[in-house]
Scaffold this active site. Structure first.
Site, PDB file in Angstrom:
ATOM      1  N   GLY A   1      44.547  27.372 -10.987  1.00 50.04           N
ATOM      2  CA  GLY A   1      45.762  27.482 -10.188  1.00 50.04           C
ATOM      3  C   GLY A   1      46.750  28.444 -10.799  1.00 50.04           C
ATOM      4  O   GLY A   1      46.379  29.391 -11.497  1.00 50.04           O
ATOM      5  N   SER A   2      48.017  28.190 -10.585  1.00 53.08           N
ATOM      6  CA  SER A   2      49.068  29.130 -10.967  1.00 53.08           C
ATOM      7  C   SER A   2      49.350  29.097 -12.463  1.00 53.08           C
ATOM      8  O   SER A   2      49.076  28.112 -13.157  1.00 53.08           O
ATOM      9  CB  SER A   2      50.354  28.813 -10.202  1.00 53.08           C
ATOM     10  OG  SER A   2      50.944  27.613 -10.689  1.00 53.08           O
TER      11      SER A   2
ATOM     12  N   ASP B   1      52.370  29.077 -13.880  1.00 54.84           N
ATOM     13  CA  ASP B   1      53.435  28.123 -14.210  1.00 54.84           C
ATOM     14  C   ASP B   1      52.894  26.707 -14.352  1.00 54.84           C
ATOM     15  O   ASP B   1      53.222  25.997 -15.310  1.00 54.84           O
ATOM     16  CB  ASP B   1      54.521  28.161 -13.131  1.00 54.84           C
ATOM     17  CG  ASP B   1      55.345  29.444 -13.178  1.00 54.84           C
ATOM     18  OD1 ASP B   1      55.281  30.147 -14.208  1.00 54.84           O
ATOM     19  OD2 ASP B   1      56.044  29.740 -12.188  1.00 54.84           O
ATOM     20  N   THR B   2      52.046  26.297 -13.415  1.00 54.35           N
ATOM     21  CA  THR B   2      51.465  24.955 -13.509  1.00 54.35           C
ATOM     22  C   THR B   2      50.529  24.871 -14.705  1.00 54.35           C
ATOM     23  O   THR B   2      50.489  23.851 -15.412  1.00 54.35           O
ATOM     24  CB  THR B   2      50.718  24.602 -12.215  1.00 54.35           C
ATOM     25  OG1 THR B   2      51.615  24.696 -11.110  1.00 54.35           O
ATOM     26  CG2 THR B   2      50.148  23.197 -12.282  1.00 54.35           C
ATOM     27  N   GLY B   3      49.781  25.945 -14.962  1.00 57.70           N
ATOM     28  CA  GLY B   3      48.885  25.966 -16.111  1.00 57.70           C
ATOM     29  C   GLY B   3      49.625  25.790 -17.431  1.00 57.70           C
ATOM     30  O   GLY B   3      49.142  25.115 -18.350  1.00 57.70           O
TER      31      GLY B   3
ATOM     32  N   GLU C   1      42.031  28.205 -15.706  1.00 57.19           N
ATOM     33  CA  GLU C   1      41.829  29.496 -15.061  1.00 57.19           C
ATOM     34  C   GLU C   1      43.020  29.729 -14.148  1.00 57.19           C
ATOM     35  O   GLU C   1      43.179  29.060 -13.133  1.00 57.19           O
ATOM     36  CB  GLU C   1      40.525  29.545 -14.270  1.00 57.19           C
ATOM     37  CG  GLU C   1      40.272  30.927 -13.682  1.00 57.19           C
ATOM     38  CD  GLU C   1      38.943  31.056 -12.971  1.00 57.19           C
ATOM     39  OE1 GLU C   1      38.938  31.542 -11.826  1.00 57.19           O
ATOM     40  OE2 GLU C   1      37.918  30.664 -13.553  1.00 57.19           O
TER      41      GLU C   1
ATOM     42  N   CYS D   1      41.249  34.709  -6.886  1.00 57.33           N
ATOM     43  CA  CYS D   1      41.834  34.999  -8.205  1.00 57.33           C
ATOM     44  C   CYS D   1      41.432  36.382  -8.705  1.00 57.33           C
ATOM     45  O   CYS D   1      42.193  37.034  -9.423  1.00 57.33           O
ATOM     46  CB  CYS D   1      41.403  33.940  -9.216  1.00 57.33           C
ATOM     47  SG  CYS D   1      42.030  32.289  -8.856  1.00 57.33           S
TER      48      CYS D   1
END
Length: 477
Positions: free
Chosen positions: A222-223, A225-227, A244, A278
């Site tokens: 995912g993104s 920021d969330t990562g 990833e 991605c």
């Protein structure tokens, strides 16, 4: 109107929280289902089910686990068309394209699961002094998989194979933007209760899953920021994570290649799945010797990407997943134009229902523009003309992202030089090529944690060593 449920311990049940969200078809903007918002209680129940089922699952012989998983793969393959239809409803992917990627995902799942039969879960090495060293690779326990909305079914399958075949159990939390096909995927499960569990919802489900003390690995796509937040949460409790994240993948087009054929290939890499991949081609560096012919051919190719509902077999470009994603794409285009870029085709939001955006080509772009620095995740192809292959390679390497890269060249030395791009995967003369033995780790802000082939099993297991000294009279005396 269907209301989706969670799968916990082999049983379908409503969320412990009654709050529901609407699932919207991005081609029509109509509500097609409701799904739970998620809660800590849901996660606690799912993790408990996974923890309870894990010892029995791990005790099965590897060949028996593989047999279970391949039986599930057969069920998925039989219902691939239904799953592609659901992906079309929830995130807009044309049905034929969805079917293609689901078929590929099932094949990849089978290959990854088969790898368990040759993976060294137990390996004994004799010592010169008569001792033995045995390396055992143990399952981690209950694990978590959080998947994105752009490839709902293939992304779940890509993560689950090595985790489950290694003896782990899993709690899956799919993106709240595309839960429909994942729920159907789990309806098809033939695995013992609790081996796979499904919890639907937004961050109200995702956050407690990531932070749960009994989860031993988090696999997230995912993104950025969330990562980052997941990396901080798992790091705080010394839990393993595979992340990833975003990409801003470059393409370097060398002098001497066929500009028309290369442009057609790059159009596919930039626009397929409406650019929601991605590893979509998001930065194009083309040699000045062929730039004019290449751009003309790229514009011609973009014109063939017809917009429409994915149920129509003539549709090539479905909608973006929602209005928020379309706004990001359009903002990148407007920013580029305001800074001096030119729109060669596209760049206008269609006046129709649905979150559509046309295949768009920009020229005269530079590295001050959002279209060259931020992940767009949409059907946008910004082109930069460079004076040499070396300049293209250098500019391709100048990004905080490092997920994938592609180089088109007929020069053997330039093909070899492509390895200098700091990417997890670099393709030369064919985007998305590669066999099942491929392994990689993203760099920079594109993530961390090696995966693919044996690396996926290494990540899914914990090694320990038993050293046994030789039995001798002196040792026993």
């Amino acid at each position: 109107m269907k209301t989706l449920q969670n799968l916990i311990g082999g049983k379908w049940e409503d969320s412990q929280d009654s709050a529901l969200n609407d699932l919207v078809n991005p081609a029509t903007e109509n509500v097609i289902a409701h799904y739970p918002s998620g809660s800590c209680d849901d996660i606690d129940r799912a993790v408990a089910a996974a923890v309870q089922a894990q010892p029995g699952w791990a005790e099965l012989p590897v060949a028996e686990r593989v047999e279970h998983l391949l039986r599930w793969a057969d069920e998925i393959a039989e219902h691939a068309e239904d799953l592609a239809e659901l992906e079309c409803q929830e995130m807009g992917k044309p049905v034929a394209l969805g079917r293609y990627f689901i078929d590929g995902g099932v094949q990849g799942f089978r290959t990854a699961v088969d790898d368990a039969l040759t993976y060294p879960f137990a390996e004994t090495v004799p010592g010169a002094d008569g001792s033995t060293t045995t390396i055992l690779r143990h399952p981690l326990g209950a694990t978590a998989v959080i998947t994105p909305w752009n490839f709902p079914v293939p992304m779940v399958l890509g993560a689950l194979g090595p985790l489950l075949a290694s003896g782990n159990t899993v709690v899956v939390k799919p993106s709240e933007r595309s839960p429909l096909s994942t729920a159907r995927l789990f309806e098809l499960s033939t695995l013992p209760p609790g081996v796979v569990n499904l919890v639907l919802g937004d961050a109200r489900a995702g956050a407690p899953l990531v932070e749960h003390r009994q989860i031993r690995l988090v696999h997230f796509t995912g993104s950025v920021d969330t990562g980052r937040r997941i990396g901080a949460a798992t790091g705080e409790r010394l839990c393993r994570s595979i992340l990833e994240l975003g990409g801003k993948d470059p393409v370097v087009v060398d002098a001497g290649v066929d500009p028309v054929a290369t442009a057609a290939a790059i159009a596919f890499g930039a626009f397929v799945n409406t650019g929601q991949i991605c590893t979509s081609m998001e930065r194009i560096y083309v040699h000045q010797d062929i730039a004019e012919a290449f751009v003309d051919a790229l514009v011609d190719a973009a014109a063939t990407y017809t917009l429409g509902d994915g149920h129509n077999p003539e549709t090539v470009l479905g909608p973006l997943v929602d209005a928020r994603q379309r706004d990001i794409v359009h903002r990148h285009v407007i920013d580029a134009v305001e800074r001096g870029a030119h729109v060669r085709i596209g760049g206008v939001i269609p006046k129709r229902a649905g979150f559509f955006y046309p295949a768009t080509v920009l020229t005269d772009v530079d590295d001050s523009m959002l279209a060259m620095t931020e992940e767009t995740f949409g059907p946008l192809a910004p082109v930069v003309v460079v004076s040499s292959f070396e300049e293209g390679l250098d500019r391709a390497s100048s990004s905080r992202f490092a997920l994938g890269a592609t180089v088109y060249t007929h020069n053997p030395d330039h093909a070899a030089a492509a390895a200098a791009i700091p990417a997890g995967v670099t393709w030369v003369n064919q985007w998305q090529g590669g066999g099942s033995e491929r392994l990689y780790e993203p760099a920079g802000e594109s993530g961390m944690g090696a995966t693919g082939a044996r690396a996926a099993y290494d990540a899914a297991t914990r090694p320990s060593t038993i050293h046994t000294a030789p039995t001798t009279a002196s040792a026993l005396s």
